[in-house]
Design a protein around this motif. Structure first.
Motif, short mmCIF file in Angstrom:
data_model
loop_
_atom_site.label_atom_id
_atom_site.label_comp_id
_atom_site.label_asym_id
_atom_site.label_seq_id
_atom_site.Cartn_x
_atom_site.Cartn_y
_atom_site.Cartn_z
N LYS A 1 62.66 6.29 3.00
CA LYS A 1 63.13 6.11 1.64
C LYS A 1 62.83 7.30 0.73
O LYS A 1 63.72 7.75 0.00
N PRO A 2 61.60 7.87 0.74
CA PRO A 2 61.36 9.02 -0.14
C PRO A 2 62.26 10.21 0.19
O PRO A 2 62.72 10.91 -0.71
N LEU A 3 62.53 10.42 1.48
CA LEU A 3 63.40 11.52 1.86
C LEU A 3 64.84 11.24 1.44
O LEU A 3 65.53 12.15 0.96
N ARG A 4 65.29 9.97 1.56
CA ARG A 4 66.64 9.61 1.10
C ARG A 4 66.77 9.89 -0.39
O ARG A 4 67.78 10.43 -0.85
N LYS A 5 65.74 9.53 -1.18
CA LYS A 5 65.80 9.76 -2.62
C LYS A 5 65.84 11.25 -2.93
O LYS A 5 66.62 11.69 -3.78
N ALA A 6 65.02 12.03 -2.24
CA ALA A 6 65.01 13.48 -2.48
C ALA A 6 66.37 14.09 -2.17
O ALA A 6 66.87 14.92 -2.93
N ILE A 7 66.99 13.65 -1.09
CA ILE A 7 68.30 14.19 -0.72
C ILE A 7 69.36 13.76 -1.73
O ILE A 7 70.18 14.56 -2.16
N ALA A 8 69.33 12.49 -2.12
CA ALA A 8 70.30 11.99 -3.10
C ALA A 8 70.16 12.75 -4.42
O ALA A 8 71.16 13.09 -5.06
N ASP A 9 68.92 13.04 -4.82
CA ASP A 9 68.70 13.81 -6.05
C ASP A 9 69.26 15.21 -5.92
O ASP A 9 69.87 15.74 -6.86
N MET A 10 69.07 15.82 -4.75
CA MET A 10 69.60 17.17 -4.54
C MET A 10 71.12 17.17 -4.58
O MET A 10 71.73 18.07 -5.16
N VAL A 11 71.75 16.17 -3.98
CA VAL A 11 73.21 16.09 -3.99
C VAL A 11 73.70 15.92 -5.42
O VAL A 11 74.64 16.58 -5.85
N SER A 12 73.04 15.04 -6.15
CA SER A 12 73.42 14.80 -7.53
C SER A 12 73.29 16.08 -8.35
O SER A 12 74.18 16.42 -9.13
N ASP A 13 72.18 16.82 -8.17
CA ASP A 13 71.99 18.08 -8.89
C ASP A 13 73.04 19.10 -8.49
O ASP A 13 73.52 19.87 -9.31
N TYR A 14 73.41 19.11 -7.22
CA TYR A 14 74.37 20.08 -6.71
C TYR A 14 75.73 19.92 -7.38
O TYR A 14 76.42 20.89 -7.63
N PHE A 15 76.11 18.67 -7.67
CA PHE A 15 77.44 18.40 -8.20
C PHE A 15 77.49 18.34 -9.72
O PHE A 15 78.45 17.85 -10.28
N LYS A 16 76.49 18.83 -10.41
CA LYS A 16 76.48 18.71 -11.87
C LYS A 16 77.56 19.53 -12.55
O LYS A 16 78.10 19.13 -13.56
N THR A 17 77.88 20.71 -12.05
CA THR A 17 78.91 21.52 -12.70
C THR A 17 80.26 21.26 -12.05
O THR A 17 80.35 21.04 -10.84
N PRO A 18 81.34 21.26 -12.82
CA PRO A 18 82.67 20.95 -12.29
C PRO A 18 83.11 21.85 -11.14
O PRO A 18 83.76 21.41 -10.23
N THR A 19 82.73 23.12 -11.17
CA THR A 19 83.17 24.02 -10.11
C THR A 19 82.51 23.67 -8.77
O THR A 19 83.08 23.90 -7.72
N ASP A 20 81.34 23.11 -8.83
CA ASP A 20 80.64 22.74 -7.59
C ASP A 20 81.33 21.58 -6.87
O ASP A 20 81.25 21.47 -5.65
N THR A 21 82.00 20.70 -7.62
CA THR A 21 82.63 19.54 -6.98
C THR A 21 83.78 19.95 -6.09
O THR A 21 84.16 19.20 -5.19
N GLU A 22 84.32 21.14 -6.29
CA GLU A 22 85.43 21.60 -5.47
C GLU A 22 84.95 22.19 -4.15
O GLU A 22 85.75 22.41 -3.25
N GLN A 23 83.68 22.45 -4.04
CA GLN A 23 83.15 23.05 -2.81
C GLN A 23 82.81 21.98 -1.79
O GLN A 23 82.37 20.88 -2.12
N ALA A 24 83.03 22.31 -0.52
CA ALA A 24 82.67 21.39 0.56
C ALA A 24 81.16 21.45 0.77
O ALA A 24 80.55 22.50 0.71
N VAL A 25 80.56 20.28 0.99
CA VAL A 25 79.12 20.22 1.18
C VAL A 25 78.82 19.77 2.60
O VAL A 25 79.35 18.78 3.06
N SER A 26 77.98 20.49 3.25
CA SER A 26 77.55 20.12 4.59
C SER A 26 76.31 19.25 4.47
O SER A 26 75.29 19.67 3.93
N VAL A 27 76.39 18.03 4.97
CA VAL A 27 75.25 17.11 4.88
C VAL A 27 74.07 17.66 5.67
O VAL A 27 72.92 17.56 5.25
N SER A 28 74.35 18.31 6.80
CA SER A 28 73.24 18.87 7.58
C SER A 28 72.53 19.97 6.80
O SER A 28 71.31 20.10 6.88
#
Length: 114
Positions: free
Chosen positions: A18-45
């Motif tokens: 669970k702590p690792l899931r939360k850390a990853i979810a937070d990172m994903v959320s931070d990654y997509f904060k700017t509109p230009t980032d949402t257009e980029q493909a994200v590799s889950v690995s």
């Protein structure tokens, strides 16, 4: 896939602690904060590798803080310092950003200790 869907997918994954899931979810959320980032493909690995690299074991955290792992253990058990940590099973992990923030809070401009 939307940010919300990706965060939900990670948050409901039972393969990760669970702590690792939360850390990853937070990172994903931070990654997509700017509109230009949402257009980029994200590799889950890549996100998983990044999250794992951000979590330090007790020895690495002790090296970063120039202390011994035993000292960190005493601080955790006594609550002497409010140093954030994560328990993953019986293992202890520290976020690098939390340790750096903790150090910055302790920075003094004068010789006063209070």
């Amino acid at each position: 896939m939307t940010t919300k869907n990706l965060c939900n997918l990670i948050a409901t994954s039972t393969d990760l602690p669970k702590p690792l899931r939360k850390a990853i979810a937070d990172m994903v959320s931070d990654y997509f904060k700017t509109p230009t980032d949402t257009e980029q493909a994200v590799s889950v690995s890549a996100l998983l590798e990044s999250a794992a690299a951000d979590l330090l074991d007790e020895q690495a955290a002790a090296r970063l803080l120039d202390n011994s792992p035993g000292t960190l253990s005493v601080w955790r058990s006594t609550g002497r310092y409010n140093l954030p940590f994560i328990k993953v099973g019986r293992n202890v992990r520290y976020r690098r950003a939390d340790l750096i923030a903790w150090l910055e809070k302790r920075t003094r401009d004068t010789g006063a200790t209070a």
